[in-house]
Motif scaffolding. Structure first.
Motif, mmCIF file in Angstrom:
data_model
loop_
_atom_site.group_PDB
_atom_site.id
_atom_site.type_symbol
_atom_site.label_atom_id
_atom_site.label_comp_id
_atom_site.label_asym_id
_atom_site.label_seq_id
_atom_site.Cartn_x
_atom_site.Cartn_y
_atom_site.Cartn_z
ATOM 1 N N GLU A 135 76.604 24.347 62.475
ATOM 2 C CA GLU A 135 75.819 23.446 61.638
ATOM 3 C C GLU A 135 76.251 23.541 60.178
ATOM 4 O OE1 GLU A 135 71.125 23.058 61.164
ATOM 5 O OE2 GLU A 135 71.822 23.630 63.159
ATOM 6 N N ASN A 163 65.953 25.674 59.809
ATOM 7 C CA ASN A 163 66.353 24.422 60.480
ATOM 8 C C ASN A 163 65.688 24.262 61.828
ATOM 9 O OD1 ASN A 163 67.997 24.288 58.313
ATOM 10 N ND2 ASN A 163 69.835 24.955 59.449
ATOM 11 N N ARG A 173 78.140 20.800 57.840
ATOM 12 C CA ARG A 173 77.604 20.362 56.553
ATOM 13 C C ARG A 173 78.671 20.466 55.470
ATOM 14 N NH1 ARG A 173 72.869 23.643 55.262
ATOM 15 N NH2 ARG A 173 72.539 24.001 57.479
ATOM 16 N N LYS A 174 79.595 21.428 55.659
ATOM 17 C CA LYS A 174 80.691 21.560 54.694
ATOM 18 C C LYS A 174 81.714 20.443 54.890
ATOM 19 C CE LYS A 174 80.780 26.566 54.005
ATOM 20 N NZ LYS A 174 81.374 27.756 54.627
#
Lengths: 111, 887
Positions: free
Chosen positions: B38, A73, B42-43
């Motif tokens: 992050e 990322n 996203r979950k």
């Protein structure tokens, strides 16, 4: 109430880290933590923080090496990889783990 | 194992990259958390939940960092470094205190290190160039238990029969005239056995040592090895020196080797300039060829034991061999033995003369160290009061007492480490200082080097550690008493009358005073014995008599030539302006060297069966007694007429007359010396012969002419100064023979002073250190008193307000200070009564409990104590009651 999850023993943690790096290649700390949790089906309770002193300890012994890199990322992260000495150590620990568990299994069966 | 090593190196390296690694750790953990957030987002978690969840599963970031840091560096070392940094900062903050403390410790540790270096360099390992000195022992003969020199044939026989001894090393110091061009100079050298250089493991840097067999055969091997200094100085480091010749005592010697730098021979006190093999003995020693004479005892010897052999084992073997010698050669060896000595007890060199002084010095410097430590301890205590607030705060916020103690010990260690560094510097400067206390002889300074080797360093480090412990302990006693609540209350203790907490400081001062009192008593006793020794008349005039030597043996004179030379020189000297009389004698009293001694028989004296009447004597010329100022009790002295052709005569001293003639007048009686009968013509007053400290002993004189010897002391009665005389004398001597070396001209007083130099050295050293100790103790007393005064201004102010006047307060403070001093003196006197016996052989006609020494120590101490208390007491009277009560 007994928890179904077990605490990770220090020596075992070393083995897990080495094995993870062996099968997955170079990884950052967060990745290693995730991987260990996934593989153990979340059965192993790992305080992710404890991973770092362990990584340092293993690195001081020369079994892994670290290098700053960039994550998938695009984030700056420290990557750990197995060294030659680390691979040797892993082989040895796997062997002795096998012997140990065999012995324990035998003991548990006979009593 | 390899991993442990690698881990340690990693950890060590981490200490030096602290900043960088800290940043690294921050970055790594931050990136971990951010990745976790992050992922959580996203979950589908909210930003806040995602962050909370990430931190939860990470488990304490700061805690992790702490564990990580402990794993990364060396925590023990890091706290130690932290303590060290903190300690240094504390010391920098009060530079006055730090300097004073370090100065005290520098003096204390420096005095110790300097004395250690002397003991090491003079007593224990005097010959640094020699390999394995621990296997080296001095060897002497013994007669009736007293050490004496040994003979060459005895050494050869011992060598054959002793298996535990690796080598016998023969050496004999001698003064020699060294011819340089047309000049001749007196210098010191050694006669040695051929194995000398091999046996001591010293290898010449040019040429060779002596070869086996070069020590045999009368005058057969005129070869010499010269010292590095001689090569460097006189021969300008000539690389082609080997094979060149050098006149020694007027005999041409071939230079076969140059000794390495730093090798000064094997005689404590003097540096050797050259070495010759024993075969050349006759040329250097008076008294003829002695290599085949078992009765001639002239050798100073060492043995090197085989590895693993102890002195006791070797002594057993050698004693058995000596017994055999007694049986085989009863004429020369009956009643005699052979004895081995550790180097520090070597009887034939200055190790022996310095041993008692250095022993005392070890005790003295230990005292000085204790006093210095007490002083610094007191300073630390004062500071620990001042720092009580800091300590309390640190305890209150959770510092363990252990950690606090560690901090205090670290500060003590810093102080004593600085002190030790300064002390070693002091020792380095002082390591050769001992020689300054001894007068140079014949223009040649003595050689008494201190040695600062790893043993001295280790011992000094040990002293430093002991100092640290003492220093750390004192404030530690104080901190362990800190109670958190009580510390808030202001401290109203320290009343001049003494509060509970002041006892440690008072105790320290009492100790200091008592220790320095002991040193003062010691110095007093030594000073008194020195005065007694100096005031003991040697039995001859010390004023207006000059003393020198004109040694004709080295110059190769035979007896008749020597006699005519002496006659001629005497005649010339007597005509010099200012000369009243002059005389030759074989031996100079109170010099290094020994008088002839002989078995005598006396008409009408029946010796007890076990006694062999042996008496020392000197061979002296006409007018000897008049020149020396030795009074004759009866009879006459020798004249020109008492020569070879005249009847044999002798002069005896009073003790001899009393012993062998039982009070009867011995004049006209006979005494037998070496089977010759001599008639006693005079009785002389007793005088000192070998040492000022000796008891009166039988002694007699024979005319030089009737017992001729070429080696000769020359005495001149004159009011002229030695310098003037030396010039005139040199002119006369060189007019007769340009090749003769002249010894230095000194007064007889100088001769006496030299013979008492060990006492002088002891007095000087103990005096200096005693003064130092007194100063330190006075500073300590002053410190305690002024602190007490400054702490009790409130009380003093109150007393003043209630009507006490200045003299009351003065008395109050003085009384308290003097009480401390008095307690110290009482304690010190008690200790001194027990300890002064240890001065033993250094005392002369002075009782170790001499009231005068104790009295004067008391007076000095009292003056010092008064001076130390006066200023604080005066300050107490200046207390402003209004301000003291307001504050």
């Amino acid at each position: 109430m007994p928890s179904p999850k077990s605490e990770v023993l220090q020596g075992t943690l070393d083995l897990l880290v080495l094995k993870t790096l062996d099968s997955m290649g170079p990884m950052h700390g967060f990745g290693i933590a995730l991987r260990i949790q996934q593989v153990s089906d979340e059965l192993l309770q790992l305080n992710q923080g404890t991973l770092y002193p362990a990584l340092l300890r293993i690195e001081q012994r020369g079994w892994i090496a670290s290098k700053w890199g960039v994550s998938e990322n695009n984030r700056k992260a420290k990557y750990y990889s197995l060294t030659y000495a680390g691979r040797k150590q892993l082989e040895q620990e796997v062997k002795s783990w096998g012997r140990m568990s065999a012995v324990i299994n035998r003991v548990l069966r006979t009593t | 194992m390899r991993e442990l090593c690698r881990t340690f190196l990693h950890r060590l390296a981490a200490l030096f990259r602290h900043r960088h690694l800290e940043d690294d750790l921050d970055a790594e953990l931050r990136s971990h958390i951010e990745m976790a957030i992050e992922l959580n987002m996203r979950k589908g978690m909210s930003a806040e939940d995602a962050r909370r969840e990430a931190l939860r599963s990470f488990g304490g970031v700061e805690q992790t960092k702490e564990i990580y840091r402990d794993q990364r560096g060396l925590p023990m070392l890091e706290t130690a470094l932290q303590d060290l940094r903190f300690g240094l900062r504390m010391l920098r903050r009060s530079p006055g205190f730090s300097l004073l403390a370090i100065l005290c410790l520098t003096l204390g540790i420096g005095a110790n290190a300097a004395v250690f270096s002397w003991v090491e360099g003079i007593l224990f390992r005097p010959y640094p160039a020699v390999t394995h000195q621990e296997q080296l022992f001095a060897l002497t003969g013994t007669a009736r238990g007293e050490p004496e020199l040994t003979s060459w044939p005895d050494i050869l026989d011992l060598q054959r029969s002793c298996t535990l001894i690796d080598s016998f090393i023969v050496t004999k110091i001698m003064g020699t005239s060294l011819s340089i061009g047309d000049r001749a100079e007196v210098t010191t050298g050694s006669i040695v056995s051929a194995n000398y250089f091999d046996a001591i493991g010293v290898h010449p840097i040019l040429g060779r040592g002596f070869e086996p067999g070069e020590d045999a055969g009368r005058n057969a091997h005129p070869v010499t090895v010269i010292s590095y200094q001689l090569w460097k100085g006189r021969f300008k480091s000539d690389p082609q020196i080997i094979g060149k010749s050098q006149r020694l005592n007027n005999v041409v010697h071939t230079i076969v080797g140059v000794a390495p730098e730093g090798f000064y021979g094997t005689f404590v006190g003097w540096a050797m300039q050259f070495w010759v093999p024993a075969s050349m003995e006759e040329n250097f020693e008076g008294g003829g060829y002695k290599l085949e004479d078992r009765g001639a005892r002239w050798i100073e010897a060492y043995v090197r034991l085989k590895p693993g052999v102890t002195r006791v084992q070797a002594q057993q073997e050698i004693s058995a061999a000596a017994k055999q010698l007694e049986a085989d050669f009863p004429d020369t060896n009956r009643g005699r033995g052979i004895r081995l000595w550790p180097l520090w007890q070597t009887p034939f060199n200055n190790a022996n003369t310095l041993l008692p002084t250095l022993e005392i010095m070890l005790a003295v410097v230990a005292f000085v160290l204790l006093i210095a430590c007490a002083n610094v301890g007191n300073l630390l205590l004062v500071r620990s009061f001042a720092r009580r607030h800091e300590m309390t705060v640190r305890l209150a916020i959770g510092a363990g007492r252990g950690r606090l103690l560690k901090q205090l010990f670290t500060e003590g260690l810093i102080l004593s480490a600085f002190g030790a560094a300064g002390g070693l510097l002091v020792a380095h400067w002082c390591r050769h200082a001992l020689v300054l206390l001894f007068p140079a002889r014949g223009g040649v300074a003595m050689h008494l080097p201190g040695e600062i080797d790893w043993r001295v360093l280790a011992l000094s480090a040990g002293v430093c550690l002991i100092a640290t412990l003492l220093l750390g302990l004192i404030p530690a006693m104080q901190t362990s008493k800190i109670d958190l609540a009580g510390a808030l209350k202001s401290d109203s203790a320290g009343v001049v009358g003494g509060g509970g907490r002041a006892w440690v400081r008072s105790g320290l001062v009492v100790m200091q005073v008592s220790l320095s009192f002991v040193l003062l008593v010691g110095a007093g006793l030594l000073l008194q014995s020195l005065q007694k020794i100096r005031n003991t008349g040697p039995g001859f005039s010390t004023r207006n008599v000059l003393d020198t030597a004109v040694n004709l043996v080295p110059a190769g004179y035979d007896a008749p030539r020597a006699q005519s030379f002496q006659d001629e020189l005497l005649q010339r000297v007597k005509t010099l302006p200012g000369v009243e009389s002059a005389a030759f004698a074989r031996m100079r009293p109170l010099s290094y060297g020994s008088f002839s001694s002989t078995v005598i028989a006396v008409d009408g004296y029946q010796p007890p069966p076990e006694e062999q009447p042996t008496v020392e004597y000197n061979e002296v010329g006409p007018e000897y007694f008049a020149t020396m100022g030795i009074p004759l009790v009866s009879g006459r002295e020798f004249t020109r007429a008492d020569d070879e052709k005249a009847a044999l005569v002798a002069v005896v001293n009073e003790t001899m007359a009393a012993k062998y003639w039982r009070g009867k007048n011995p004049i006209g009686e006979r005494v037998q010396v070496k089977s010759r009968w001599m008639q006693v013509v005079g009785v002389a007053k007793d005088s000192k012969y070998q040492s000022v400290r000796e008891a009166p002993k039988p002694f007699f004189y024979v005319p030089l002419r009737q017992n001729f010897s070429r080696g000769a002391g020359l005495f001149i009665r004159t009011p002229l100064s030695p310098g003037t005389m030396a010039t005139a004398l040199a002119r006369e001597v060189h007019a007769l023979d340009g090749n003769l070396a002249l010894y230095e001209v000194i007064t007889l007083q100088e001769q006496v002073d030299r013979s008492t130099s060990p006492q002088q050295v002891a007095v000087t050293l103990v005096g200096i250190l005693g003064g130092l100790a007194l100063l330190l103790a006075a500073i300590g007393l002053y410190g305690v008193m002024s602190y007490a005064v400054s702490q009790s201004t409130r009380e003093l102010g109150l007393r003043m307000a209630l009507g006490a006047d200045a003299s009351n307060l003065l008395r109050l403070v003085m009384w308290r200070g003097l009480a401390l001093a008095a307690a110290g003196v009482v304690l010190g006197a008690t200790v001194a009564l027990g300890l002064t016996r240890l001065l033993g052989s250094l005392l002369y006609k002075v009782s170790p409990r001499d009231p005068l020494a104790f009295g004067s120590a008391f007076v000095v101490m009292a003056i010092a104590a008064l001076a130390a208390c006066l200023l604080p007491a005066w300050r107490a009277t200046r207390t402003d009651p209004a301000r003291a009560l307001r504050d």
